[in-house]
Design a protein around this motif. Structure first.
Motif, mmCIF file in Angstrom:
data_model
loop_
_atom_site.group_PDB
_atom_site.id
_atom_site.type_symbol
_atom_site.label_atom_id
_atom_site.label_comp_id
_atom_site.label_asym_id
_atom_site.label_seq_id
_atom_site.Cartn_x
_atom_site.Cartn_y
_atom_site.Cartn_z
ATOM 1 N N GLN A 68 0.821 -1.211 0.000
ATOM 2 C CA GLN A 68 0.000 0.000 0.000
ATOM 3 C C GLN A 68 0.857 1.264 0.000
ATOM 4 O O GLN A 68 0.603 2.207 -0.744
ATOM 5 C CB GLN A 68 -0.923 0.018 1.218
ATOM 6 C CG GLN A 68 -2.026 -1.030 1.167
ATOM 7 C CD GLN A 68 -2.812 -1.099 2.467
ATOM 8 O OE1 GLN A 68 -2.635 -0.260 3.354
ATOM 9 N NE2 GLN A 68 -3.668 -2.098 2.584
ATOM 10 N N LYS A 69 1.877 1.288 0.837
ATOM 11 C CA LYS A 69 2.683 2.500 1.028
ATOM 12 C C LYS A 69 3.791 2.650 -0.009
ATOM 13 O O LYS A 69 4.109 3.768 -0.434
ATOM 14 C CB LYS A 69 3.321 2.482 2.431
ATOM 15 C CG LYS A 69 2.327 2.439 3.579
ATOM 16 C CD LYS A 69 1.652 3.776 3.781
ATOM 17 C CE LYS A 69 0.766 3.757 5.030
ATOM 18 N NZ LYS A 69 0.101 5.063 5.242
ATOM 19 N N ASN A 70 4.416 1.546 -0.403
ATOM 20 C CA ASN A 70 5.590 1.612 -1.272
ATOM 21 C C ASN A 70 5.369 1.020 -2.665
ATOM 22 O O ASN A 70 6.219 1.176 -3.539
ATOM 23 C CB ASN A 70 6.777 0.890 -0.616
ATOM 24 C CG ASN A 70 7.109 1.444 0.758
ATOM 25 O OD1 ASN A 70 6.580 0.984 1.750
ATOM 26 N ND2 ASN A 70 7.972 2.445 0.808
ATOM 27 N N GLY A 71 4.271 0.297 -2.841
ATOM 28 C CA GLY A 71 3.989 -0.316 -4.137
ATOM 29 C C GLY A 71 4.243 -1.816 -4.136
ATOM 30 O O GLY A 71 5.023 -2.336 -3.335
ATOM 31 N N LEU A 72 3.564 -2.525 -5.036
ATOM 32 C CA LEU A 72 3.686 -3.978 -5.121
ATOM 33 C C LEU A 72 5.104 -4.420 -5.490
ATOM 34 O O LEU A 72 5.593 -5.442 -5.007
ATOM 35 C CB LEU A 72 2.698 -4.521 -6.159
ATOM 36 C CG LEU A 72 1.256 -4.745 -5.675
ATOM 37 C CD1 LEU A 72 0.368 -5.110 -6.851
ATOM 38 C CD2 LEU A 72 1.203 -5.814 -4.606
ATOM 39 N N SER A 73 5.761 -3.648 -6.345
ATOM 40 C CA SER A 73 7.112 -4.009 -6.773
ATOM 41 C C SER A 73 8.066 -4.044 -5.587
ATOM 42 O O SER A 73 8.854 -4.979 -5.417
ATOM 43 C CB SER A 73 7.629 -3.023 -7.825
ATOM 44 O OG SER A 73 6.877 -3.120 -9.002
ATOM 45 N N VAL A 74 8.005 -3.019 -4.750
ATOM 46 C CA VAL A 74 8.875 -2.953 -3.571
ATOM 47 C C VAL A 74 8.580 -4.112 -2.631
ATOM 48 O O VAL A 74 9.491 -4.748 -2.096
ATOM 49 C CB VAL A 74 8.689 -1.603 -2.833
ATOM 50 C CG1 VAL A 74 9.488 -1.596 -1.532
ATOM 51 C CG2 VAL A 74 9.133 -0.457 -3.711
ATOM 52 N N ALA A 75 7.291 -4.412 -2.427
ATOM 53 C CA ALA A 75 6.906 -5.518 -1.549
ATOM 54 C C ALA A 75 7.435 -6.844 -2.083
ATOM 55 O O ALA A 75 7.971 -7.665 -1.325
ATOM 56 C CB ALA A 75 5.384 -5.571 -1.411
ATOM 57 N N SER A 76 7.307 -7.052 -3.384
ATOM 58 C CA SER A 76 7.766 -8.293 -3.999
ATOM 59 C C SER A 76 9.281 -8.428 -3.920
ATOM 60 O O SER A 76 9.808 -9.479 -3.557
ATOM 61 C CB SER A 76 7.311 -8.344 -5.458
ATOM 62 O OG SER A 76 7.707 -9.542 -6.070
ATOM 63 N N VAL A 77 9.988 -7.342 -4.236
ATOM 64 C CA VAL A 77 11.451 -7.372 -4.199
ATOM 65 C C VAL A 77 11.949 -7.615 -2.774
ATOM 66 O O VAL A 77 12.837 -8.441 -2.539
ATOM 67 C CB VAL A 77 12.047 -6.057 -4.751
ATOM 68 C CG1 VAL A 77 13.546 -5.984 -4.481
ATOM 69 C CG2 VAL A 77 11.797 -5.950 -6.245
ATOM 70 N N ALA A 78 11.372 -6.904 -1.795
ATOM 71 C CA ALA A 78 11.816 -7.036 -0.402
ATOM 72 C C ALA A 78 11.620 -8.452 0.120
ATOM 73 O O ALA A 78 12.497 -9.012 0.794
ATOM 74 C CB ALA A 78 11.058 -6.044 0.480
#
Length: 283
Positions: free
Chosen positions: A84-94
């Motif tokens: 929600q806060k950083n985007g799906l891409s950031v969540a997936s990468v992290a």
């Protein structure tokens, strides 16, 4: 490798079920709780020995399993907040980059092999994670709530590492079920709290897909642990192959089943993922 293959396919199926959650407007928390109860029940049914609550509580892995149950729920919520806060891409990468934690742990603690080819394979795997997960047109904000992807990275890595380290060789099903039971109890408590606070009723549409999620979720962990317990296997190798294969296969599944758009950099990531798997496996 059959255990690892089943784990990879099961983890990819988790992605498909979550997509169906969105399509049929299923309450995610409700589905997740049903999933944990299903996974817990499945593990207890598959365990071939006698089940004694006293022995479980007295075992050396009980406290770690309870802690992992808390982590399962906590990291799930962090994943949602990161998206929600950083985007799906950031969540997936992290979440996928966290594979480096169990890999380093295996090399240092278990004295697993390390060589130039394996190092190159792991580095390519991390690059592949980024290229496969990131969508160029997505509005990614790294500086906003930066602690969330950091927590997601650490939490996901700790979960993978702890499951491998604490799981008893002869009680994998029981260990997994204990984790899922704890997560189910915490999830139910959260649901009750939301029910009291916002009067949200339980939607019985959550049950079928929640059960489906529980079946593949349990298999993804159970068979990964089975693969890790095979003789002459190294956790650093298996975790790398597992994470990268899931990411590549999930991306291709999104393209084929849900007509998701894959950019050129994502294709490069998939190709690098396959190369990294070959390098790490042959090393």
């Amino acid at each position: 490798m059959i255990y690892l293959l089943i784990s990879i396919l099961s983890s990819t199926a988790i992605f498909v079920v979550f997509k169906l959650f969105k399509k049929y407007e299923i309450n995610i928390l409700q589905g997740i709780v049903v999933n944990y109860f299903t996974a817990s029940t499945l593990g207890f049914l598959l365990y071939k020995g006698s089940i004694s609550p006293t022995e479980i509580i007295a075992s050396g892995w009980f406290i770690p399993a309870i802690a992992l149950g808390f982590l399962f729920i906590a990291i799930f919520n962090v994943l949602g907040l990161t998206a929600q806060k950083n985007g799906l891409s950031v969540a997936s990468v992290a979440s996928k980059m966290s594979v480096i934690i169990p890999v380093i742990f295996g090399i240092i603690v278990f004295n697993e092999s390390i060589g130039a080819q394996k190092i190159i394979g792991i580095i390519l795997a991390l690059i592949a994670v980024y290229l496969t997960a990131v969508k160029p047109k997505e509005n990614v904000v790294l500086t906003q709530s930066i602690y969330l992807p950091i927590l997601l990275f650490l939490g996901s890595g700790i979960i993978d590492t702890s499951i491998n380290y604490f799981a008893p060789d002869d009680k994998i099903a029981l260990f997994s079920s204990t984790i899922f039971t704890m997560a189910a109890i915490i999830g139910t408590t959260l649901l009750i709290g939301k029910r009291i606070k916002s009067k949200i009723k339980f939607n019985f549409k959550s049950i079928p897909l929640g059960i489906a999620l529980g079946l593949v979720n349990y298999c993804s962990i159970h068979f990964l642990l089975m693969a890790l317990r095979l003789e002459n296997t190294e956790s650093s190798t298996l975790f790398t192959i597992n994470h990268i294969a899931i990411l590549a296969l999930s991306t291709l599944t999104g393209l084929i089943l849900f007509k998701e758009k894959i950019f050129k950099m994502n294709w490069v990531g998939i190709i690098l993922a396959l190369i990294s798997i070959a390098l790490v496996t042959l090393a």
